[in-house]
Each structure stands twice: as structure tokens, then as C-alpha cells.
Design a protein around this motif. Structure first.
Motif, PDB file in Angstrom:
ATOM      1  N   MET A  38       0.855  -1.179   0.000  1.00 49.08           N
ATOM      2  CA  MET A  38       0.000   0.000   0.000  1.00 49.08           C
ATOM      3  C   MET A  38       0.895   1.233   0.000  1.00 49.08           C
ATOM      4  SD  MET A  38      -2.782   1.410   2.793  1.00 49.08           S
ATOM      5  CE  MET A  38      -3.817  -0.032   2.698  1.00 49.08           C
ATOM      6  N   ARG A  39       0.633   2.120  -0.954  1.00 50.12           N
ATOM      7  CA  ARG A  39       1.418   3.335  -1.085  1.00 50.12           C
ATOM      8  C   ARG A  39       0.495   4.544  -1.099  1.00 50.12           C
ATOM      9  NH1 ARG A  39       4.193   1.965  -6.564  1.00 50.12           N
ATOM     10  NH2 ARG A  39       2.004   1.904  -7.098  1.00 50.12           N
ATOM     11  N   LEU A  40       0.978   5.655  -0.579  1.00 49.08           N
ATOM     12  CA  LEU A  40       0.239   6.911  -0.619  1.00 49.08           C
ATOM     13  C   LEU A  40       1.026   7.870  -1.508  1.00 49.08           C
ATOM     14  CD1 LEU A  40      -1.946   8.916   0.295  1.00 49.08           C
ATOM     15  CD2 LEU A  40      -0.561   9.366   2.325  1.00 49.08           C
ATOM     16  N   PHE A  41       0.395   8.305  -2.591  1.00 49.27           N
ATOM     17  CA  PHE A  41       1.003   9.271  -3.499  1.00 49.27           C
ATOM     18  C   PHE A  41       0.448  10.649  -3.223  1.00 49.27           C
ATOM     19  CE2 PHE A  41       2.008   5.483  -5.865  1.00 49.27           C
ATOM     20  CZ  PHE A  41       3.185   5.791  -6.517  1.00 49.27           C
ATOM     21  N   GLU A  42       1.287  11.660  -3.361  1.00 47.32           N
ATOM     22  CA  GLU A  42       0.865  13.048  -3.288  1.00 47.32           C
ATOM     23  C   GLU A  42       1.488  13.782  -4.469  1.00 47.32           C
ATOM     24  OE1 GLU A  42       1.532  16.993  -0.549  1.00 47.32           O
ATOM     25  OE2 GLU A  42       1.219  15.076   0.485  1.00 47.32           O
ATOM     26  N   LEU A  43       0.628  14.291  -5.336  1.00 50.59           N
ATOM     27  CA  LEU A  43       1.090  15.069  -6.478  1.00 50.59           C
ATOM     28  C   LEU A  43       0.824  16.532  -6.170  1.00 50.59           C
ATOM     29  CD1 LEU A  43      -0.290  12.948  -9.460  1.00 50.59           C
ATOM     30  CD2 LEU A  43       1.895  12.748  -8.265  1.00 50.59           C
ATOM     31  N   GLY A  44       1.878  17.345  -6.215  1.00 49.27           N
ATOM     32  CA  GLY A  44       1.739  18.773  -5.992  1.00 49.27           C
ATOM     33  C   GLY A  44       1.093  19.436  -7.201  1.00 49.27           C
ATOM     34  N   GLU A  45       0.934  20.744  -7.131  1.00 55.10           N
ATOM     35  CA  GLU A  45       0.338  21.483  -8.241  1.00 55.10           C
ATOM     36  C   GLU A  45       1.124  21.207  -9.520  1.00 55.10           C
ATOM     37  OE1 GLU A  45      -1.341  25.978  -9.122  1.00 55.10           O
ATOM     38  OE2 GLU A  45      -0.363  25.531  -7.216  1.00 55.10           O
ATOM     39  N   ASN A  46       0.407  20.861 -10.593  1.00 55.82           N
ATOM     40  CA  ASN A  46       0.990  20.473 -11.891  1.00 55.82           C
ATOM     41  C   ASN A  46       1.813  19.193 -11.816  1.00 55.82           C
ATOM     42  OD1 ASN A  46      -0.060  22.808 -13.280  1.00 55.82           O
ATOM     43  ND2 ASN A  46       1.537  23.978 -12.250  1.00 55.82           N
ATOM     44  N   GLY A  47       1.659  18.426 -10.750  1.00 52.24           N
ATOM     45  CA  GLY A  47       2.409  17.184 -10.580  1.00 52.24           C
ATOM     46  C   GLY A  47       1.857  16.055 -11.427  1.00 52.24           C
ATOM     47  N   ALA A  48       2.722  15.076 -11.702  1.00 47.86           N
ATOM     48  CA  ALA A  48       2.320  13.919 -12.513  1.00 47.86           C
ATOM     49  C   ALA A  48       3.270  12.756 -12.271  1.00 47.86           C
ATOM     50  CB  ALA A  48       2.322  14.282 -13.994  1.00 47.86           C
ATOM     51  N   THR A  49       2.734  11.557 -12.417  1.00 48.09           N
ATOM     52  CA  THR A  49       3.578  10.362 -12.439  1.00 48.09           C
ATOM     53  C   THR A  49       4.043  10.153 -13.878  1.00 48.09           C
ATOM     54  OG1 THR A  49       1.719   8.851 -12.809  1.00 48.09           O
ATOM     55  CG2 THR A  49       2.312   9.310 -10.507  1.00 48.09           C
ATOM     56  N   PRO A  50       5.075   9.370 -14.092  1.00 49.19           N
ATOM     57  CA  PRO A  50       5.525   9.099 -15.462  1.00 49.19           C
ATOM     58  C   PRO A  50       4.466   8.317 -16.246  1.00 49.19           C
ATOM     59  CG  PRO A  50       7.189   8.434 -13.864  1.00 49.19           C
ATOM     60  CD  PRO A  50       5.948   8.757 -13.090  1.00 49.19           C
ATOM     61  N   HIS A  51       4.425   8.505 -17.546  1.00 46.81           N
ATOM     62  CA  HIS A  51       3.557   7.718 -18.425  1.00 46.81           C
ATOM     63  C   HIS A  51       4.258   6.378 -18.613  1.00 46.81           C
ATOM     64  CE1 HIS A  51       0.062   7.667 -20.977  1.00 46.81           C
ATOM     65  NE2 HIS A  51       0.765   7.225 -21.996  1.00 46.81           N
ATOM     66  N   HIS A  52       3.612   5.284 -18.165  1.00 43.73           N
ATOM     67  CA  HIS A  52       4.304   3.995 -18.128  1.00 43.73           C
ATOM     68  C   HIS A  52       3.319   2.837 -18.182  1.00 43.73           C
ATOM     69  CE1 HIS A  52       3.061   4.719 -13.980  1.00 43.73           C
ATOM     70  NE2 HIS A  52       3.222   3.424 -13.753  1.00 43.73           N
ATOM     71  N   GLU A  53       3.884   1.648 -18.282  1.00 50.87           N
ATOM     72  CA  GLU A  53       3.097   0.420 -18.189  1.00 50.87           C
ATOM     73  C   GLU A  53       3.933  -0.647 -17.507  1.00 50.87           C
ATOM     74  OE1 GLU A  53       2.434  -2.018 -21.773  1.00 50.87           O
ATOM     75  OE2 GLU A  53       3.737  -0.593 -22.806  1.00 50.87           O
ATOM     76  N   HIS A  54       3.255  -1.656 -16.984  1.00 55.09           N
ATOM     77  CA  HIS A  54       3.916  -2.791 -16.341  1.00 55.09           C
ATOM     78  C   HIS A  54       2.930  -3.942 -16.266  1.00 55.09           C
ATOM     79  CE1 HIS A  54       1.720  -0.847 -13.173  1.00 55.09           C
ATOM     80  NE2 HIS A  54       2.513   0.191 -13.261  1.00 55.09           N
ATOM     81  N   ALA A  55       3.401  -5.083 -15.869  1.00 56.42           N
ATOM     82  CA  ALA A  55       2.591  -6.304 -15.917  1.00 56.42           C
ATOM     83  C   ALA A  55       1.536  -6.398 -14.815  1.00 56.42           C
ATOM     84  CB  ALA A  55       3.513  -7.527 -15.842  1.00 56.42           C
ATOM     85  N   TRP A  56       1.702  -5.678 -13.727  1.00 58.56           N
ATOM     86  CA  TRP A  56       0.786  -5.831 -12.597  1.00 58.56           C
ATOM     87  C   TRP A  56      -0.258  -4.716 -12.558  1.00 58.56           C
ATOM     88  CZ3 TRP A  56       5.884  -4.604 -12.451  1.00 58.56           C
ATOM     89  CH2 TRP A  56       6.216  -3.334 -11.979  1.00 58.56           C
ATOM     90  N   GLU A  57      -1.358  -5.013 -11.855  1.00 60.57           N
ATOM     91  CA  GLU A  57      -2.446  -4.048 -11.757  1.00 60.57           C
ATOM     92  C   GLU A  57      -2.221  -3.066 -10.607  1.00 60.57           C
ATOM     93  OE1 GLU A  57      -3.883  -7.283  -8.878  1.00 60.57           O
ATOM     94  OE2 GLU A  57      -2.755  -7.255 -10.735  1.00 60.57           O
ATOM     95  N   HIS A  58      -2.991  -1.969 -10.644  1.00 61.62           N
ATOM     96  CA  HIS A  58      -3.069  -0.998  -9.549  1.00 61.62           C
ATOM     97  C   HIS A  58      -4.518  -0.961  -9.095  1.00 61.62           C
ATOM     98  CE1 HIS A  58       0.777   0.711 -10.474  1.00 61.62           C
ATOM     99  NE2 HIS A  58       0.388   1.619 -11.338  1.00 61.62           N
ATOM    100  N   GLU A  59      -4.718  -0.883  -7.802  1.00 61.88           N
ATOM    101  CA  GLU A  59      -6.010  -0.533  -7.242  1.00 61.88           C
ATOM    102  C   GLU A  59      -5.806   0.824  -6.579  1.00 61.88           C
ATOM    103  OE1 GLU A  59      -4.742  -3.668  -6.653  1.00 61.88           O
ATOM    104  OE2 GLU A  59      -6.114  -4.807  -7.884  1.00 61.88           O
ATOM    105  N   VAL A  60      -6.561   1.833  -7.007  1.00 64.11           N
ATOM    106  CA  VAL A  60      -6.330   3.214  -6.596  1.00 64.11           C
ATOM    107  C   VAL A  60      -7.588   3.779  -5.948  1.00 64.11           C
ATOM    108  CG1 VAL A  60      -5.783   5.536  -7.456  1.00 64.11           C
ATOM    109  CG2 VAL A  60      -4.656   3.534  -8.456  1.00 64.11           C
TER     110      VAL A  60
END
Length: 116
Positions: A38-60
Motif C-alpha cells: 500500500m502506497r500513498l502518493f501526493e502530487l503537488g500542483e501540476n504534478g504527474a507520475t511518469p507515463h508507463h506500463e507494467h505487468a501488474w495491476e493498480h487498485e487506486v
């Protein structure tokens, strides 16, 4: 067992092509979790994660702020108390579209769990 306030978990900067992105590993292999992290992400103003793919799923699960989930051909608007399921192999990223932090929980299987 592990029970503690989120404020006591170290917040780290997400590397790579992420912008204004921080992560807290709430539950991981360090806690003896055999199946999921379990992870907690915080994106600041204009923040973003990289555009990516991988074999496993995310539950968000979205906690605070406004954002979007960008897939290959679809954009989903996100806000508090919404959830998303990203299947393995789907190209995606998250963006903050508001002027306050965009916070979300992201659960992933333990297998290959070191990515964003």
C-alpha cells in the motif's frame, strides 16, 4: 501488526520523469506483507507520475484533490472518494489538475512492486 499515523511514514520523492510527486510506502515487504503493498502518493500542483506500463495491476482510491488518470486513448477525471482499477499492461499516468495536493492510495501486488 502495524498501526501508526501516516505522518510518521517517511515521504520520498518519486524519481525518473515524475513531476512534483511524492510517495509513502505505508505497507511493504519491510512490514512482512506477503501479497500486496500500500502506497500513498501526493502530487503537488501540476504534478504527474511518469507515463508507463507494467505487468501488474493498480487498485487506486482517491483521498483528496482533483486529478486525472490518462490512458492510451481515454482521460478519466478523478476526485475524492472515487476509485480506479488499472489492469496490468495498460499504459497510464496520473496528473494533478487542481491547485491543492492530489492524494491517492495505490495498492499493488508484491511481485515487481518497486516501480511507481
Amino acid at each position: 501488526m502495524k498501526v501508526m499515523p501516516v505522518s510518521e511514514v517517511q515521504q520520498e520523492t518519486v524519481g525518473g520523469e515524475a513531476v512534483a510527486a511524492k510517495i509513502q510506502w505505508l505497507i511493504s515487504d519491510k512490514d512482512g506483507a506477503p501479497n500486496f503493498y500500500m502506497r500513498l502518493f501526493e502530487l503537488g500542483e501540476n504534478g504527474a507520475t511518469p507515463h508507463h506500463e507494467h505487468a501488474w495491476e493498480h487498485e487506486v482510491y482517491i483521498l483528496e484533490g482533483k486529478g486525472k488518470l490518462v490512458a492510451e486513448d481515454t482521460v478519466y477525471d478523478l476526485g475524492p472518494n472515487m476509485f480506479a482499477f488499472v489492469k496490468g499492461g495498460e499504459v497510464h499516468h496520473f496528473e494533478n489538475t487542481g491547485n491543492t495536493p492530489f492524494k491517492f492510495l495505490c495498492l499493488i501486488p508484491r511481485e515487481d512492486a518497486k516501480c511507481c
